[in-house]
Design an enzyme around this catalytic site. Sequence first.
Site: not given
Ligand code: FE
Ligand code: ZN
Length: 249
Positions: A56, A60-61, A113, A132, A170
Amino acid sequence: MTLTVRQFPCLSDNYGFLARDEASGLVACIDTPDAEAIKRELAAAGWDLHLILNTHWHPDHAGGNEALKAATGCTVVGPAEVSRIAAPDRVVVHGDVVMLGETRFDVIDTGGHTLGHVTFHDAADSIAFVGDTLFALGCGRLFEGDAQQMWASLQRIAQLPEDTTVYCAHEYTASNARFALSVDDSEPLKTRAEAIFAARERGEPTVPTTIALELATNPFLRAPILRPDIADPAEAFGAVRAAKDGFKG
Ligand code: FE
Ligand code: ZN
Protein backbone atom coordinates in the site's frame (compact mmCIF):
# COMPACT_ATOMS: atom_id res chain seq x y z
CA MET A 1 10.03 -22.97 -6.33
CA THR A 2 11.74 -22.12 -3.13
CA LEU A 3 11.57 -18.69 -1.64
CA THR A 4 14.03 -17.69 1.08
CA VAL A 5 12.81 -14.81 3.26
CA ARG A 6 15.01 -12.51 5.37
CA GLN A 7 13.10 -10.43 7.92
CA PHE A 8 14.68 -7.46 9.70
CA PRO A 9 13.49 -4.55 11.84
CA CYS A 10 13.06 -1.11 10.24
CA LEU A 11 12.07 2.28 11.71
CA SER A 12 10.48 1.97 15.17
CA ASP A 13 8.23 -1.08 14.70
CA ASN A 14 8.17 -2.03 10.99
CA TYR A 15 9.65 -5.15 9.49
CA GLY A 16 11.49 -5.20 6.18
CA PHE A 17 11.40 -8.37 4.07
CA LEU A 18 13.74 -9.57 1.35
CA ALA A 19 12.63 -12.65 -0.59
CA ARG A 20 14.97 -14.60 -2.89
CA ASP A 21 13.74 -17.00 -5.56
CA GLU A 22 16.34 -19.76 -5.22
CA ALA A 23 15.83 -21.07 -8.77
CA SER A 24 16.87 -17.78 -10.39
CA GLY A 25 18.65 -15.88 -7.60
CA LEU A 26 16.27 -12.95 -8.16
CA VAL A 27 15.41 -10.90 -5.05
CA ALA A 28 12.31 -8.91 -4.14
CA CYS A 29 11.79 -6.46 -1.33
CA ILE A 30 8.29 -6.38 0.11
CA ASP A 31 7.60 -2.74 1.02
CA THR A 32 10.31 -0.17 1.58
CA PRO A 33 10.09 1.26 5.10
CA ASP A 34 13.75 2.34 5.18
CA ALA A 35 15.97 2.36 2.06
CA GLU A 36 19.22 2.47 4.06
CA ALA A 37 18.25 -0.49 6.26
CA ILE A 38 17.21 -2.44 3.17
CA LYS A 39 20.49 -1.64 1.40
CA ARG A 40 22.42 -2.83 4.48
CA GLU A 41 20.43 -6.08 4.54
CA LEU A 42 21.03 -6.65 0.81
CA ALA A 43 24.76 -6.13 1.36
CA ALA A 44 24.81 -8.47 4.37
CA ALA A 45 23.09 -11.19 2.32
CA GLY A 46 25.14 -10.52 -0.81
CA TRP A 47 21.91 -10.14 -2.79
CA ASP A 48 21.00 -7.76 -5.66
CA LEU A 49 17.54 -6.20 -5.65
CA HIS A 50 15.38 -6.95 -8.71
CA LEU A 51 11.85 -6.07 -7.64
CA ILE A 52 9.89 -4.03 -5.09
CA LEU A 53 6.40 -5.26 -4.17
CA ASN A 54 4.31 -2.62 -2.39
CA THR A 55 1.28 -3.58 -0.32
CA HIS A 56 0.00 0.00 0.00
CA TRP A 57 0.97 3.64 -0.37
CA HIS A 58 1.82 4.61 3.24
CA PRO A 59 5.29 6.17 3.61
CA ASP A 60 6.45 3.42 6.00
CA HIS A 61 5.74 0.96 3.14
CA ALA A 62 6.61 2.84 -0.07
CA GLY A 63 8.81 5.68 1.20
CA GLY A 64 12.05 3.94 0.21
CA ASN A 65 10.95 3.10 -3.35
CA GLU A 66 12.70 5.94 -5.15
CA ALA A 67 16.02 5.67 -3.33
CA LEU A 68 16.15 1.89 -3.87
CA LYS A 69 15.16 2.19 -7.52
CA ALA A 70 17.84 4.82 -8.07
CA ALA A 71 20.45 2.67 -6.33
CA THR A 72 19.59 -0.69 -7.93
CA GLY A 73 17.50 -0.13 -11.08
CA CYS A 74 14.82 -2.45 -9.65
CA THR A 75 11.23 -2.54 -10.88
CA VAL A 76 8.45 -1.22 -8.62
CA VAL A 77 5.15 -3.12 -8.56
CA GLY A 78 2.15 -2.10 -6.49
CA PRO A 79 -1.47 -0.94 -6.42
CA ALA A 80 -2.35 2.34 -8.21
CA GLU A 81 -2.53 4.21 -4.89
CA VAL A 82 1.29 3.96 -4.59
CA SER A 83 1.36 6.82 -7.15
CA ARG A 84 0.71 9.11 -4.16
CA ILE A 85 4.40 8.48 -3.35
CA ALA A 86 5.70 7.86 -6.92
CA ALA A 87 4.12 6.01 -9.84
CA PRO A 88 4.96 2.27 -9.81
CA ASP A 89 6.42 0.73 -12.99
CA ARG A 90 3.58 -1.76 -12.97
CA VAL A 91 0.17 -1.33 -11.35
CA VAL A 92 -1.47 -4.52 -10.09
CA VAL A 93 -5.03 -5.39 -9.07
CA HIS A 94 -6.77 -8.41 -7.53
CA GLY A 95 -6.15 -11.55 -9.58
CA ASP A 96 -2.91 -10.36 -11.19
CA VAL A 97 0.20 -12.51 -11.06
CA VAL A 98 3.72 -11.20 -10.40
CA MET A 99 6.66 -13.50 -11.18
CA LEU A 100 10.02 -13.41 -9.41
CA GLY A 101 12.05 -15.95 -11.37
CA GLU A 102 10.06 -19.16 -10.86
CA THR A 103 8.14 -17.87 -7.84
CA ARG A 104 4.57 -16.83 -8.53
CA PHE A 105 2.85 -14.20 -6.40
CA ASP A 106 -0.91 -13.89 -6.67
CA VAL A 107 -2.24 -10.43 -5.93
CA ILE A 108 -5.17 -10.41 -3.49
CA ASP A 109 -7.31 -7.32 -2.83
CA THR A 110 -7.08 -6.59 0.90
CA GLY A 111 -8.40 -3.03 0.97
CA GLY A 112 -9.59 -1.41 4.18
CA HIS A 113 -6.51 -0.04 5.96
CA THR A 114 -6.08 1.86 2.69
CA LEU A 115 -8.59 1.48 -0.16
CA GLY A 116 -6.12 -0.16 -2.56
CA HIS A 117 -4.11 -2.33 -0.13
CA VAL A 118 -3.02 -5.68 -1.63
CA THR A 119 -1.53 -8.93 -0.33
CA PHE A 120 1.08 -10.97 -2.22
CA HIS A 121 0.55 -14.74 -1.93
CA ASP A 122 3.09 -17.38 -2.95
CA ALA A 123 0.91 -20.51 -2.86
CA ALA A 124 3.69 -22.95 -3.80
CA ASP A 125 5.72 -21.97 -0.74
CA SER A 126 2.66 -21.19 1.47
CA ILE A 127 3.79 -17.64 2.16
CA ALA A 128 1.74 -14.43 2.28
CA PHE A 129 2.92 -10.84 2.67
CA VAL A 130 -0.11 -9.09 4.14
CA GLY A 131 1.25 -5.58 4.87
CA ASP A 132 -0.99 -3.77 7.36
CA THR A 133 -4.14 -5.88 6.86
CA LEU A 134 -3.67 -8.76 9.32
CA PHE A 135 -1.28 -8.57 12.27
CA ALA A 136 -0.38 -11.20 14.85
CA LEU A 137 -3.45 -10.92 17.15
CA GLY A 138 -4.42 -7.71 15.36
CA CYS A 139 -5.48 -6.02 12.15
CA GLY A 140 -4.81 -2.70 10.48
CA ARG A 141 -6.66 0.46 11.41
CA LEU A 142 -9.46 1.55 9.07
CA PHE A 143 -7.82 4.71 7.75
CA GLU A 144 -9.62 4.70 4.38
CA GLY A 145 -12.01 1.76 4.16
CA ASP A 146 -14.94 0.66 6.31
CA ALA A 147 -15.60 -2.42 8.43
CA GLN A 148 -17.43 -4.15 5.56
CA GLN A 149 -14.44 -3.83 3.21
CA MET A 150 -11.89 -4.82 5.86
CA TRP A 151 -13.90 -7.84 6.98
CA ALA A 152 -14.11 -9.07 3.36
CA SER A 153 -10.34 -8.57 3.01
CA LEU A 154 -9.59 -10.40 6.26
CA GLN A 155 -11.77 -13.29 5.06
CA ARG A 156 -9.72 -13.54 1.84
CA ILE A 157 -6.59 -13.92 3.98
CA ALA A 158 -8.27 -16.24 6.51
CA GLN A 159 -9.29 -18.57 3.68
CA LEU A 160 -5.69 -19.25 2.65
CA PRO A 161 -4.38 -22.68 3.74
CA GLU A 162 -3.98 -22.87 7.53
CA ASP A 163 -0.25 -23.63 7.30
CA THR A 164 0.41 -20.40 5.38
CA THR A 165 3.28 -18.38 6.85
CA VAL A 166 1.99 -14.83 7.27
CA TYR A 167 4.47 -11.95 7.20
CA CYS A 168 2.90 -8.87 8.82
CA ALA A 169 4.56 -5.49 8.46
CA HIS A 170 4.69 -4.38 12.12
CA GLU A 171 5.70 -5.70 15.55
CA TYR A 172 2.51 -4.67 17.38
CA THR A 173 1.89 -8.05 18.94
CA ALA A 174 2.38 -7.39 22.67
CA SER A 175 -0.06 -4.46 22.63
CA ASN A 176 -2.43 -6.48 20.42
CA ALA A 177 -2.25 -9.29 23.00
CA ARG A 178 -3.21 -6.92 25.85
CA PHE A 179 -6.28 -5.84 23.90
CA ALA A 180 -7.15 -9.40 22.88
CA LEU A 181 -7.11 -10.52 26.53
CA SER A 182 -9.56 -7.71 27.35
CA VAL A 183 -12.20 -9.12 24.97
CA ASP A 184 -11.46 -12.87 24.96
CA ASP A 185 -10.52 -15.27 27.77
CA SER A 186 -10.11 -18.44 25.70
CA GLU A 187 -7.30 -20.83 26.69
CA PRO A 188 -5.50 -20.78 23.31
CA LEU A 189 -5.33 -16.98 23.52
CA LYS A 190 -4.03 -16.96 27.12
CA THR A 191 -1.34 -19.51 26.23
CA ARG A 192 -0.30 -17.58 23.14
CA ALA A 193 -0.28 -14.22 24.95
CA GLU A 194 2.10 -15.60 27.59
CA ALA A 195 4.45 -16.86 24.90
CA ILE A 196 4.29 -13.47 23.16
CA PHE A 197 5.10 -11.46 26.30
CA ALA A 198 8.04 -13.82 27.02
CA ALA A 199 9.34 -13.55 23.45
CA ARG A 200 9.20 -9.76 23.55
CA GLU A 201 10.99 -9.76 26.95
CA ARG A 202 13.79 -11.64 25.19
CA GLY A 203 13.70 -9.17 22.29
CA GLU A 204 12.51 -11.84 19.83
CA PRO A 205 10.13 -11.10 16.93
CA THR A 206 6.57 -12.51 17.01
CA VAL A 207 6.30 -12.26 13.21
CA PRO A 208 5.74 -14.33 11.10
CA THR A 209 2.52 -15.94 12.23
CA THR A 210 0.26 -18.55 10.58
CA ILE A 211 -3.36 -18.63 9.45
CA ALA A 212 -4.08 -21.45 11.91
CA LEU A 213 -2.75 -19.43 14.85
CA GLU A 214 -4.71 -16.31 13.87
CA LEU A 215 -7.95 -18.24 13.27
CA ALA A 216 -7.62 -19.70 16.77
CA THR A 217 -6.72 -16.54 18.68
CA ASN A 218 -7.01 -13.29 16.68
CA PRO A 219 -9.93 -11.30 18.20
CA PHE A 220 -10.70 -9.61 14.86
CA LEU A 221 -11.09 -12.92 13.00
CA ARG A 222 -13.03 -14.24 16.03
CA ALA A 223 -15.28 -11.16 16.17
CA PRO A 224 -18.52 -13.03 15.27
CA ILE A 225 -17.80 -15.48 18.15
CA LEU A 226 -16.84 -12.74 20.61
CA ARG A 227 -19.90 -10.63 19.71
CA PRO A 228 -22.80 -13.11 19.38
CA ASP A 229 -25.12 -10.16 20.10
CA ILE A 230 -24.35 -8.76 16.62
CA ALA A 231 -25.82 -10.84 13.79
CA ASP A 232 -23.80 -9.42 10.90
CA PRO A 233 -20.15 -10.67 10.98
CA ALA A 234 -18.78 -7.46 9.43
CA GLU A 235 -20.62 -5.37 12.04
CA ALA A 236 -19.29 -7.62 14.81
CA PHE A 237 -15.82 -7.05 13.39
CA GLY A 238 -16.48 -3.29 13.27
CA ALA A 239 -17.44 -3.34 16.95
CA VAL A 240 -14.23 -5.12 17.96
CA ARG A 241 -12.18 -2.76 15.77
CA ALA A 242 -13.85 0.27 17.40
CA ALA A 243 -13.13 -1.19 20.86
CA LYS A 244 -9.45 -1.55 19.96
CA ASP A 245 -9.33 2.05 18.66
CA GLY A 246 -10.53 3.21 22.09
CA PHE A 247 -8.46 0.74 24.12
CA LYS A 248 -6.00 2.18 26.63
CA GLY A 249 -3.91 -0.80 27.61
FE1 FE B 1 2.48 0.45 8.26
ZN1 ZN C 1 -0.02 1.37 6.72
